[in-house]
Enzyme design. Structure first.
Site, PDB file in Angstrom:
ATOM      1  NE  ARG B  58      -2.604  -1.185   3.331  1.00 49.88           N
ATOM      2  CZ  ARG B  58      -3.881  -1.273   3.658  1.00 49.88           C
ATOM      3  NH1 ARG B  58      -4.519  -0.220   4.087  1.00 49.88           N
ATOM      4  NH2 ARG B  58      -4.520  -2.412   3.563  1.00 49.88           N
ATOM      5  CB  THR B  59       3.748   2.504   1.869  1.00 54.39           C
ATOM      6  OG1 THR B  59       3.083   2.256   3.103  1.00 54.39           O
ATOM      7  CG2 THR B  59       4.515   3.807   1.976  1.00 54.39           C
ATOM      8  CE  LYS B  86      24.188  -5.217   4.462  1.00 58.84           C
ATOM      9  NZ  LYS B  86      23.184  -4.266   4.038  1.00 58.84           N
ATOM     10  NE  ARG B 108       7.784   0.814   4.233  1.00 58.24           N
ATOM     11  CZ  ARG B 108       6.510   0.571   4.548  1.00 58.24           C
ATOM     12  NH1 ARG B 108       6.049  -0.663   4.514  1.00 58.24           N
ATOM     13  NH2 ARG B 108       5.700   1.565   4.878  1.00 58.24           N
ATOM     14  CG  HIS B 136       5.436   5.136   7.844  1.00 53.94           C
ATOM     15  ND1 HIS B 136       5.545   5.830   6.655  1.00 53.94           N
ATOM     16  CD2 HIS B 136       4.658   4.052   7.576  1.00 53.94           C
ATOM     17  CE1 HIS B 136       4.859   5.174   5.720  1.00 53.94           C
ATOM     18  NE2 HIS B 136       4.313   4.109   6.246  1.00 53.94           N
TER      19      HIS B 136
END
Lengths: 428, 312
Positions: B58-59, B86, B108, B136
Site C-alpha cells: 500500500r505505501t 548482502k 523504505r 513513517h
C-alpha cells in the site's frame, strides 16, 4: 642518547610531583629530576609544556593478527606515539583468536619489528573466545601475555569463568572482563532510553552490563583472583565496584575517554561512528563515571581503540560494527572537556592514564622516578587544533570527533630514551 | 509559504506550521481526485524512485499513484534486504541512483536512520517511507489529515494509540505530529511493547484500554506482528486480543463521534474485528485515499513547489 628536558611543568602522580623541573635522561632511563640542572646533554626546551610519564593504554586493537586492512602494529603504534602513549596492551582481535602461545609470540615479534611504542599482548581467556575451554595460561604467560581477555565477549557460563579465574591465580595473571549479558543486550545498538526510543534503534539496557558486573565481582570475591572490569559505562556498575572494593575484593576497572565525555543524546542514528560497545550512556552515568574516577573506584582510562574500515561504518547504523578509534584523541579530548573545564585535575588525569594502568597490570613505566624507563610524554596544554582523522596515523578514521576543536595535544613522545614523536611527527 | 525542506525524514523535525502547510496542500490535491482528468503536469520530466528494502503494497502503490498523478516518471526498485544475501551498500546504491538521474527517492528500509544516511549521500530529495522502528512520516501526516478532515482541528483532542508501540514507526511519527498540534496522546499496550522515555514526549502510558476508550476522540489501532509471540514479548495473540483488541464489546465504549484509524493491513480478529472496520466511526478506507493526497503534497513541496498548479 642523553637528554635534558628543561623547564617543563613535571606532572608525575606516581611521586606526587607537580612543579617546574628539569628531567635528565640517559641510557634509556630517567636519571634525575631537579631544578636548574646542567650538563652536556642535548637540551630540549620544555617551557610552557607539561612533562609527564608516558601514557599507557590497557586496550588497543592493533589489527594484527587478522585485521591488517584496518590497522597494523606499525600504524597502530604510530597512532599511539602521536597520541602520547608509550605503551599499549594489544587487545585480542576477532579472528584469529589469540589463544595460543604462537599468536602471542607473533604479536611480540611484529611489535619488535614494526612497533614504535611498547606493546604488551593480551591473550584469550577461553579457546576461540568460545567461553567453554580454558587456554593454556602458563604457556601464554611464558610467551609474554600480561593479562587475559576474551576480546569484547562476555563469558556467558559463570562456571567457566569461575574455573578460569581459579586457574589464572596460579600464574598471577589478571583476567579482564567485558560485562554484557548477551540476552539482555539482544540486538541493541545504543543505550536503551529516551534516545533509543526516538531514534527507533534497538536499545541495550544499562542492566545488561550491571548484572554481569555484579556476577563477576562475586566470582572475583569467590576466587580471590584479580579481575579487571573493562569499559565501565553505567552509574550502577560504578556503585557495585565501589562496594566490592570497600569489602576488599581484588578488582580494578577502567573507562574510555568517549564514555567520560559523550552521551546517548549525542548519538547520530545516520552515522555509525557513534556506535560503541558499551554504548554511550546518559549524562547521569557520565557524572557517576567521573565521580568513580575521582574517588579511585575506576582505576584508569583505556582507549578501546577499535579501528574499522570506512566502508564498514558507512552503512545503516544497526548493520555497522561497534567501536571507534581513540589513541590520537584520548588525551586532547580529556584535557579539553575535563581538565580545562575543571571537572578533573590534571594530576588525576595523568595518573589515570599512566601510573594507574601500569599498576593495574604490573607493567613497567608510568613514572618519572629515577631509574625508571625513560618513557616520557611532553604536552602543550594550550595548543588548539581541529582534529582531522584523515591526517592521523591510524589506518582507520572511525571516530565521532572529526572536526572537533581540541585544546592540549602531545607534542613529543619518548620511549626508552628515544624520541618516537616530535612536534606531531612520528620519528624513529 | 514556508516549506523549504528538501527531504522528509522525520516528523520530529517539523513545526506545526510546516505540518499544516503539508496538510493544506494535501487538501488541494484531494480536490483533484474529484476531477475527471486527475493528472497534473507538476512533476513532468522528474524521476521518482521507489526504493523498497521491505515488502509493501500500500505505501509503495500510494507513492506511485501520487507521483503519476503529478506526471512524474516512476521506477520501482525492490531490494531483498536479507542480511545474509548482502548486496551493494546503501551508499553505493545512492551513487547509482544519482547516476541514473533520480530526482526523488522514496525509501523504505528495515534499519532506522537509513533514509538520513541516504540523504547525506545523494543530491535527490529523499522521502522516508518507513525506516525500521524509527519513523513513517507520511503515515502520520495522512493520519493527521484524516483527523483534521473529520474533526476540524487536532488541538485538544485525546488520541489513543493502541498496540506494539516499541516496534512502531507509525506510533513515533504520530506522537511527534500530534504533540506538535497540541493533542493529548495516550498509548496503550503491554509493558513489553512500550519503549522507555515516552513520558518525556508528553505521552501518557496505560495498560488498561477499557479505561481510556470512553474518553478517546480518536483511537489508532496498530498492527500486531504475529512473530511477537515467539520472542517472549506477548504470550499469545489470543491474550493480546483479550487485553488490547478493538472488539465488538469495546466498540460500545467508544464515543459516538470517535474516530477509528488503522494504518493497515489489519489482522482481522486480532487487533481489530471486522465490525470495527465496518463501523461508521472508522476512517480506515478514507486513510488510504488521504494517503495519496498527502504524498502528492509531500512530493510537490520537497521538489520546491515551483509549479503552483496544485495549490491553486
Amino acid at each position: 642518547m642523553r637528554w635534558l628536558l628543561k623547564g617543563g611543568r613535571v606532572v608525575d602522580p606516581s611521586q606526587g610531583t607537580d612543579m617546574v623541573l628539569d628531567v635528565r635522561v640517559a641510557d634509556g632511563r630517567i636519571v634525575e629530576l631537579g631544578q636548574e640542572l646542567t650538563g652536556d646533554e642535548n637540551v630540549i626546551d620544555c617551557r610552557d609544556k607539561l612533562v609527564v610519564p608516558g601514557l599507557i593504554d590497557l586496550r588497543t586493537d592493533l589489527g594484527e593478527p587478522g585485521r591488517e586492512t584496518a590497522e597494523t602494529i606499525a600504524s597502530g603504534t604510530r597512532a599511539a606515539a602521536a597520541g602520547g602513549f608509550t605503551a599499549v596492551c594489544a587487545r585480542p582481535g576477532r579472528e584469529p583468536a589469540v589463544d595460543d602461545a604462537g599468536w602471542v609470540s607473533f604479536v611480540r615479534q611484529r611489535a619488535t619489528a614494526d612497533g614504535v611504542v611498547k606493546v604488551y599482548p593480551l591473550a584469550a581467556v577461553t579457546k576461540a573466545y568460545a567461553g567453554n575451554e580454558l587456554v593454556e595460561m602458563g604457556e601464554l604467560k611464558a610467551a609474554g601475555a600480561v593479562a587475559l581477555y576474551d576480546g569484547d565477549r562476555t563469558i556467558a557460563r559463570a562456571g567457566v569463568l569461575r574455573r578460569a579465574l581459579e586457574y589464572a591465580r596460579m600464574f598471577a595473571l589478571p583476567v579482564m572482563v567485558h560485562c554484557e549479558d548477551e540476552d539482555l543486550a539482544g540486538r541493541g545498538v545504543m543505550h536503551e532510553g529516551f534516545h533509543s526510543t526516538v531514534n527507533g534503534l534497538a536499545g541495550i539496557p544499562a542492566t545488561a552490563e550491571e548484572v554481569i558486573v555484579a556476577r563477576d565481582l562475586m566470582l572475583a570475591e569467590l576466587t580471590g583472583t584479580h579481575v579487571h572490569i573493562a569499559h565501565v559505562s553505567t552509574a550502577a556498575s560504578v556503585a557495585l565496584i565501589r562496594a566490592a572494593k570497600a569489602r576488599g575484593v581484588r578488582v580494578t576497572a577502567d573507562v574510555t575517554p568517549h564514555h567520560l565525555v559523550l552521551t546517548d543524546a549525542d548519538v547520530q542514528p545516520d552515522d555509525a561512528n557513534w556506535k560503541l560497545r558499551p554504548p554511550l550512556r546518559t549524562a547521569s552515568d557520565v557524572e557517576a563515571l567521573l565521580e568513580g574516577l575521582r574517588d579511585g573506584t575506576i582505576d584508569c582510562i583505556a582507549t578501546d581503540h577499535t579501528p574499522c574500515l570506512e566502508e564498514e561504518k558507512q552503512v545503516e547504523f544497526d548493520q555497522a560494527p561497534f567501536g571507534v578509534i581513540g589513541l590520537e584523541t584520548a588525551l586532547p579530548l580529556l584535557l579539553t572537556r575535563l581538565v580545562h573545564t575543571g571537572a578533573l585535575s590534571l594530576n588525576e588525569l595523568i595518573g589515570r592514564m599512566s601510573w594507574h594502568p601500569a599498576r593495574v597490570l604490573g607493567l613497567p613505566g608510568g613514572t618519572l622516578a629515577p631509574g625508571a624507563p625513560a618513557d616520557v610524554t611532553v604536552i602543550d596544554p594550550d595548543l588548539e587544533r581541529v582534529y582531522d582523522p584523515r591526517k592521523g596515523f591510524s589506518h582507520s578514521r572511525n571516530t565521532p570527533l572529526a572536526g572537533w576543536t581540541l585544546r592540549g595535544w602531545p607534542v613529543a613522545t619518548m620511549v626508552d630514551g628515544r624520541w618516537v614523536m616530535r612536534n606531531g611527527r612520528v620519528i624513529l | 509559504m514556508g516549506f523549504t525542506r528538501k527531504h522528509l525524514i522525520r516528523m520530529r523535525d517539523l513545526s506545526a506550521a510546516e505540518i499544516q502547510e503539508i496538510l493544506d496542500t494535501a487538501a488541494a490535491c484531494k480536490d483533484i481526485f474529484g476531477r475527471e482528468v486527475k493528472k497534473m503536469p507538476t512533476l513532468r520530466g522528474q524521476v521518482m524512485v521507489n526504493l523498497f528494502y521491505e515488502p509493501s503494497t500500500r505505501t509503495r502503490t500510494s507513492f506511485e499513484l501520487a507521483a503519476k498523478w503529478l506526471s512524474a516518471d516512476v521506477v520501482n526498485i525492490a531490494v531483498a534486504s536479507s542480511s545474509v544475501v548482502k548486496g551493494e551498500s546503501l551508499t553505493d546504491t545512492a551513487k547509482t541512483l544519482a547516476a541514473l538521474g533520480a530526482d526523488i527517492v522514496v525509501i523504505r528500509h528495515p534499519s532506522a536512520g537509513a533514509p538520513a544516511l541516504l540523504a547525506r549521500s545523494i543530491e535527490a530529495a529523499v522521502i522516508n517511507a518507513g525506516d525500521g522502528m524509527h519513523e513513517h512520516p507520511t503515515q502520520a501526516l495522512l493520519d493527521l489529515f484524516t483527523i483534521q478532515e473529520a474533526k476540524g482541528s487536532v488541538a485538544g483532542l485525546h488520541v489513543v494509540i493502541v498496540g506494539d508501540i516499541l516496534h512502531s514507526r507509525v506510533a513515533r511519527s504520530n506522537i511527534w505530529g500530534l504533540r506538535a498540534f497540541g493533542a493529548r496522546v495516550t498509548v496503550v499496550g503491554p509493558p513489553t511493547l512500550i519503549p522507555p522515555g515516552l513520558e518525556e514526549l508528553g505521552v501518557h502510558v496505560t495498560y488498561d484500554i477499557d479505561k481510556v476508550l470512553p474518553e478517546a476522540d480518536v483511537v489508532n489501532i496498530l498492527r500486531i506482528q504475529r512473530e511477537r509471540q515467539h520472542t517472549a514479548l506477548i504470550p499469545s495473540l489470543r491474550e493480546y486480543t483479550r487485553c488490547f483488541g478493538l472488539t465488538r464489546e469495546r466498540l460500545e465504549l467508544l464515543k459516538p463521534d470517535a474516530l477509528i484509524l488503522h494504518p493497515g493491513p489489519a489482522n482481522l480478529g486480532v487487533e481489530i474485528v471486522q465490525d470495527a472496520v465496518a463501523d461508521p466511526r472508522a476512517r480506515i478506507h478514507e486513510q488510504v485515499t488521504n494517503g495519496v493526497a498527502v504524498r502528492m503534497a509531500v512530493l510537490y513541496l520537497v521538489t520546491g513547489g515551483r509549479d503552483d498548479a496544485v495549490a491553486a
